[in-house]
Design an enzyme around this catalytic site. Structure first.
Site, PDB file in Angstrom:
ATOM      1  N   ARG A 115     -15.992  19.461 -11.292  1.00  0.00           N
ATOM      2  CA  ARG A 115     -14.943  18.528 -10.732  1.00  0.00           C
ATOM      3  C   ARG A 115     -15.687  17.541  -9.676  1.00  0.00           C
ATOM      4  NH1 ARG A 115      -9.861  20.335 -12.813  1.00  0.00           N
ATOM      5  NH2 ARG A 115     -10.059  22.481 -13.601  1.00  0.00           N
ATOM      6  N   CYS A 134       4.471 -14.503  18.600  1.00  0.00           N
ATOM      7  CA  CYS A 134       5.272 -14.791  17.499  1.00  0.00           C
ATOM      8  C   CYS A 134       4.826 -15.237  16.237  1.00  0.00           C
ATOM      9  CB  CYS A 134       6.459 -15.742  18.102  1.00  0.00           C
ATOM     10  SG  CYS A 134       5.497 -17.199  18.689  1.00  0.00           S
ATOM     11  N   HIS A 179      -0.130  10.328 -15.942  1.00  0.00           N
ATOM     12  CA  HIS A 179      -1.006   9.567 -14.951  1.00  0.00           C
ATOM     13  C   HIS A 179      -0.163   8.315 -14.585  1.00  0.00           C
ATOM     14  CE1 HIS A 179      -3.359   5.659 -14.888  1.00  0.00           C
ATOM     15  NE2 HIS A 179      -4.346   6.585 -14.103  1.00  0.00           N
ATOM     16  N   LYS A 195     -10.448  17.847  -2.369  1.00  0.00           N
ATOM     17  CA  LYS A 195     -10.202  19.067  -3.210  1.00  0.00           C
ATOM     18  C   LYS A 195     -11.016  20.103  -2.667  1.00  0.00           C
ATOM     19  CE  LYS A 195      -9.757  18.090  -7.703  1.00  0.00           C
ATOM     20  NZ  LYS A 195     -10.320  17.393  -8.521  1.00  0.00           N
ATOM     21  N   GLY A 221      -7.650  10.718 -11.731  1.00  0.00           N
ATOM     22  CA  GLY A 221      -8.195  10.521 -13.124  1.00  0.00           C
ATOM     23  C   GLY A 221      -9.476   9.451 -12.904  1.00  0.00           C
ATOM     24  N   ARG A 233      -2.755  19.858  -2.421  1.00  0.00           N
ATOM     25  CA  ARG A 233      -2.990  18.757  -1.544  1.00  0.00           C
ATOM     26  C   ARG A 233      -1.491  17.965  -1.198  1.00  0.00           C
ATOM     27  NH1 ARG A 233      -5.236  14.872  -6.522  1.00  0.00           N
ATOM     28  NH2 ARG A 233      -3.399  15.247  -7.851  1.00  0.00           N
ATOM     29  N   MET A 267     -12.428   9.536 -12.179  1.00  0.00           N
ATOM     30  CA  MET A 267     -13.817  10.095 -12.036  1.00  0.00           C
ATOM     31  C   MET A 267     -13.731  11.248 -13.176  1.00  0.00           C
ATOM     32  SD  MET A 267     -15.460  10.026  -8.320  1.00  0.00           S
ATOM     33  CE  MET A 267     -14.059  10.475  -7.405  1.00  0.00           C
ATOM     34  N   TYR A 318       6.580  -7.468  23.236  1.00  0.00           N
ATOM     35  CA  TYR A 318       7.064  -7.166  22.132  1.00  0.00           C
ATOM     36  C   TYR A 318       6.233  -8.095  20.961  1.00  0.00           C
ATOM     37  CZ  TYR A 318       8.374 -12.219  23.143  1.00  0.00           C
ATOM     38  OH  TYR A 318       8.433 -13.444  23.185  1.00  0.00           O
ATOM     39  N   SER A 367       3.841 -16.399  24.841  1.00  0.00           N
ATOM     40  CA  SER A 367       3.924 -15.917  23.569  1.00  0.00           C
ATOM     41  C   SER A 367       2.848 -16.266  22.816  1.00  0.00           C
ATOM     42  CB  SER A 367       5.285 -16.229  22.795  1.00  0.00           C
ATOM     43  OG  SER A 367       5.433 -15.811  21.556  1.00  0.00           O
TER      44      SER A 367
HETATM   45  C1  PEP Z   1       1.849 -20.078  15.755  1.00  0.00           C
HETATM   46  O1  PEP Z   1       1.245 -20.899  15.903  1.00  0.00           O
HETATM   47  O2  PEP Z   1       1.563 -18.980  15.607  1.00  0.00           O
HETATM   48  C2  PEP Z   1       3.407 -20.263  15.616  1.00  0.00           C
HETATM   49  C3  PEP Z   1       4.307 -19.328  15.799  1.00  0.00           C
HETATM   50  O3  PEP Z   1       3.954 -21.682  15.699  1.00  0.00           O
HETATM   51  P1  PEP Z   1       3.763 -22.337  14.305  1.00  0.00           P
HETATM   52  O4  PEP Z   1       3.609 -21.533  13.318  1.00  0.00           O
HETATM   53  O5  PEP Z   1       5.286 -22.680  14.330  1.00  0.00           O
HETATM   54  O6  PEP Z   1       2.801 -23.377  14.684  1.00  0.00           O
END
Ligand code: PEP
Ligand code: MG
Length: 907
Positions: free
Chosen positions: A99, A864, A485, A26, A108, A367, A110, A884, A797
């Site tokens: 304020r 993954c 609110h 503010k 709201g 704001r 404080m 990725y 991965s």
């Molecule tokens: C992991 O271990 O991160 C994975 C993707 O394999 P899982 O969860 O199947 O063990």
């Protein structure tokens, strides 16, 4: 000398927008509005005491730095000079507001004190100044007394109210008794004489209950107000809100002292709140509400129904009220001009508070306006089109949580059109929700804990309700406008919410809600359409909103900015297709074992069990051969659904005992098929028992012990790919070996893969079949020996589920017992299974990438584990140079956004 006080006003300011940490959101905004050459808006002058003073206050037994007093006095003198009025001057008095304002808005949560500086001595001067409007002055005085006794004397004074009824409620009851005796229906009917008498009665009550006189010295009032704001930083509500929002305790609040301007001095006065664009839909329309002859708090409190500022802001509820545009056209035009200037300056939607005092417009606050997910996306797209922002800014305009709102369910149109709403209110928070109704914040928390989906129903909400609002699927109130609110908080959280549903008669004591002659009680089910403001009886079916064209467009912009690929974890062709719709660019993890669960899995599961229970190589080979067609079919369907995109297929991973049947008839059937006795089978099953299966005979270890199992899977993958290739498709399988700790495991398996590959080329008469050979990196040792591992693999991965499990030594299936405690006690900042622990596990990841790419610069690296769809983890993956991330289909859009934000945030 340290500077603790920042002045603003008269076209100048000591501070600016970039000083939010010091001046609070503010304070920084006021300085920018007042002082920036592009703006120089009519802001009532004032000054801001920095958050450093708040830190000092708590570190030094609630006292102030020695320099503060003088700096405050100097700033006050400057304010007085600009206005030609004096604080505490009997002839020509100046009143101020005190304020709070933290770095991030805490609506709201404080305290605020208004009309500070009004005393027995200054009252006559103000009456004169207000054109002999004695009633207005006494009304201001009674507001000051009510607020001050509550906020400063009682709360900040640390006085626990007796019988749970605080001083404020007692004073309100005094006022109510006068109104009742005189048969008034609203506060505005109180006469000057009534108000004078009330002020006297208030003071006597204060003295009686709090044991102190209401202060009649303007400076004492001012310092009391300042102290109360600092004290409110550690008030219960503020602390609870900070926990929910993850705001650090050490930020502290600033205090802004500003000249009061009055919207309640007569019919040529008004006060209002406006958004430079519609915060509910994102449309480029000036949207706001105002009240003639009122003070700012009246608009938010939801006691009177505010009027729309213009035609665009009208709704069912306020269509008969005069717009500002009609009632005060010149001032409306001025306000609209500020709206344009503010948007141009800030390049974003602004939430504006204004007051009109005797036909003069003042800007009190601006704001960046809160908005829901659909509105955030819409505004980002529009502003990009208008040239107000570039595409990098557009990408930052939508938080992952807001994007998530667009992925939330809405009521199935085809069903909704045949239902008549029970009631209609204002659409304060989008999306839809069904749940059982409850009537208090505590009940909402309790019922939600018990696993119920609840809708919190309140007359109107106040800051004390935040915990209950948080626990609810949706919020429904009978009173309040789009800036009340409930609406503000729900919008901030992206929660379904309907406010101002005036047809509802709520009896919170009896826990009932009546509408059109029907009564609903606690536990009854309602469905809300927060996008339209409709309330329905019972449960209505929901559909998901993924085909929203704004979403598609916005994500395309994200795609043009991001460099990180986004794949999905999918185990079925149906998941793969859904993920494609969400924009997945391949599969980062296909868990083979999932084909043995769920629908249609009986036969393959039988053969898998047979394979597991085999004792001899011959027995096993037979079972493997029987299993083969099922595995191939599933893989082929998935490769086909992802045609043209890579699909990482992981070889069998889990410990085998997971697949041992428990039911007697299954065991008998299996024994029969294997030609062995039930006792023998039970013995074999017993042999599979492991004390620590997560670290037992699983993953690549199975493939090492039973090469025929690996070969069958590789054959299934490559044959499926070869067949698709012959059918004119473009399959890109990537064969992934799980639970690897050493390069020799991979060398061992690679021999098998190459053997099958050579056979296959012959069988299909192919010269070449594209595939990659790679590994999961999910054991800490694998990260450390990644340079060796990269010698025989083309991709890594990261399995961060197991990497976190084995890096921390926390069993991923058993963390429920202690991780919540670790977080509560601040031993861990967050659950490392949800967001990557960048400090430790992240370091392992970095080492693995660095060492792997040193050996093989072209190494493809992805993730993954579950973290692949969590925004902060996605950003981390970008920064460490992964190719990725892969996550569940529903998180693909979030990952696309986070990946784009990572690029912009890094630049
Ligand atoms: C992991 O271990 O991160 C994975 C993707 O394999 P899982 O969860 O199947 O063990
Ligand atoms: Mg794993």
């Amino acid at each position: 000398m340290a500077k603790y006080v920042y002045f603003f006003g008269g076209g100048k300011a000591d501070g600016n927008e970039s000083m939010k940490g010091l001046l609070g959101g503010k304070g920084a905004n006021l300085a920018e509005m007042a002082g920036h050459p592009e703006l120089r808006l009519p802001v009532p002058p004032g000054f801001t005491i920095t958050t450093e003073v708040c830190t000092y206050y708590y570190a030094n037994k609630r006292s102030y730095p020695a320099e503060l007093k003088e700096q405050v006095e100097t700033a006050l003198t400057k304010v007085e000079e600009i206005l030609g009025r004096k604080f505490g001057d009997p002839q020509n008095p100046l009143l101020v507001s005190v304020r709070s304002g933290a770095r991030k808005s805490m609506p709201g949560m404080m305290e605020t004190v208004l009309n500070v500086g009004l005393t027995e001595k200054t009252i006559p001067g103000l009456i004169k100044k207000s054109g002999a409007n004695e009633r207005f002055v006494y009304d201001a005085y009674r507001r000051l007394i009510m607020m001050y006794s509550d906020v400063v004397m009682e709360k900040a004074g640390g006085i626990e109210p007796k019988d749970e009824e605080g001083i404020r409620r007692q004073l309100e009851r005094l006022m109510d008794s006068v109104k009742k005796a005189k048969k008034y229906s609203s506060d505005t009917e109180l006469t000057t004489a009534d108000l004078k008498e009330l002020c006297g009665a208030f003071k006597r009550q204060i003295k009686k209950v709090l044991g102190k006189d209401f202060p009649d010295d303007p400076l004492e009032q001012l310092w009391g107000g300042i102290g109360a704001v600092f004290a409110s930083w550690n008030g219960k509500r503020a602390v609870a809100y900070r926990r929910i929002e993850g705001i650090p305790d050490d930020w502290g609040t600033a205090v802004t002292v500003q000249v009061m301007v009055f919207g309640n001095m007569g019919e040529d006065c008004a006060t209002g709140v406006a958004f430079s664009r519609n915060p509910g839909s994102g449309e480029n329309g000036f949207y706001g509400e105002y009240l003639v002859n009122a003070q700012g708090e009246d608009v938010v409190a939801g006691i009177r129904t505010p009027a729309p500022i213009n035609e665009y802001s009208t709704s069912e509820h306020n269509k008969d009220l005069t717009t500002l545009q009609k009632g005060m056209p010149v001032l409306y035009k001025e306000l609209e001009d500020y709206r344009t200037r503010l948007e141009k300056h800030y390049h974003d939607m602004q939430d504006i508070e204004f007051t009109i005092e005797k036909n003069r417009l003042f800007m009190l606050q601006c704001r960046v306006g809160k908005r829901n997910g659909p509105a955030a996306v819409r505004m980002a797209l529009d502003m990009l089109n208008e040239g107000l922002i570039n595409k990098e800014m557009a990408v930052l305009r939508v938080t992952p949580a807001q994007l998530d709102e667009l992925l939330h369910p809405i009521i199935d149109f085809s069903v909704e059109k045949d239902h008549t709403p029970l009631a209609k209110g204002l659409p304060a928070g989008p999306g839809a929700a069904s749940g059982v109704i409850v009537f208090s914040s505590n009940d909402a928390v309790e019922w939600a804990k018990a696993g119920k989906k609840v809708i919190l129903v309140r007359e109107e909400t106040n800051p004390e309700d935040v915990d209950g609002m948080r626990s609810s699927q949706a919020i429904l109130t009978a009173r309040g406008g789009m800036t009340s609110h409930a609406a503000l908080v729900a919008r901030g959280w992206g929660k379904c919410c309907i406010v101002g549903c005036s047809a509802l008669e709520i009896n919170a004591g009896k826990k009932t809600l009546s509408v059109n002659g029907k009564t609903y009680k606690e536990g009854d089910i309602l469905t809300l359409n927060g996008t339209k403001g409709y309330v329905y009886e019972g449960t209505l079916p929901m559909i998901d909103a993924t085909e929203n064209p704004d979403l598609v467009k916005f994500l395309k912009i994200c795609d043009s900015v991001r460099r990180l690929g986004v794949r999905t974890n999918a185990d079925t062709p149906a998941d793969a297709r859904r993920a494609r719709q969400f924009g997945a660019e391949g599969i980062g993890l296909f868990r083979t074992e999932h084909m043995f669960y769920g629908e249609g899995s009986d036969e393959p599961l039988f053969y898998l069990r047979k394979m597991i229970m085999s004792k001899t190589k011959e027995e096993r080979q037979k079972a493997v051969d029987e299993l083969f067609p099922y595995v191939k079919k599933d893989i082929k369907a998935t490769l086909e659904a992802m045609d043209g995109y890579p699909v990482v297929i992981r070889l069998l991973d889990p410990p085998l005992h997971e697949f041992v049947p428990r039911k007697k008839e299954k065991l008998e059937q299996l024994a029969k098929d294997l030609g062995i006795s039930l006792e023998e089978l039970e013995k074999r099953a017993g042999d599979l028992h492991e004390s620590n299966p997560m670290m037992g005979h699983r993953g690549v270890r199975l493939g090492v012990t039973y090469p025929e199992v690996t070969k069958m899977q590789v054959r299934a993958i490559l044959e499926a790919a070869a067949e698709l290739l012959k059918e004119g498709k473009k399959p890109y399988p990537e064969i992934m070996v799980p639970v690897v700790c050493d390069v020799n495991e991979l060398k061992n398996q690679k021999v098998l893969v190459e053997e099958v590959y050579a056979e296959l080329l012959k069988k299909f008469n192919l010269e070449k079949l594209e595939y990659l050979y790679g590994t999961m990196i999910e054991i800490p040792r694998a990260c450390l020996v990644a340079d060796k591992i990269a010698e025989v693999t083309e991709f890594f991965s990261y399995g961060t589920n197991d990497l976190t499990q084995m890096g921390y030594g926390f069993s991923r299936d058993d963390i429920g017992g202690f991780v919540p405690d670790y977080i509560e006690k601040k031993i861990l900042p967050a659950d490392p299974f949800q967001t990557i622990d960048q400090l430790g596990i992240g370091e392992l990841i970095k080492i693995g990438i660095e060492r792997g790419r040193k050996t093989k610069p072209s190494l493809e690296v992805g993730i993954c584990g579950e973290h692949g769809g969590e925004p902060n983890s996605v950003k981390f993956c970008h920064r460490v140079g992964m190719n990725y991330v892969s996550c569940s289909p529903f998180r693909v859009p979030i990952a696309r956004l986070a990946a784009a934000q990572a690029v912009v945030e890094q630049e």
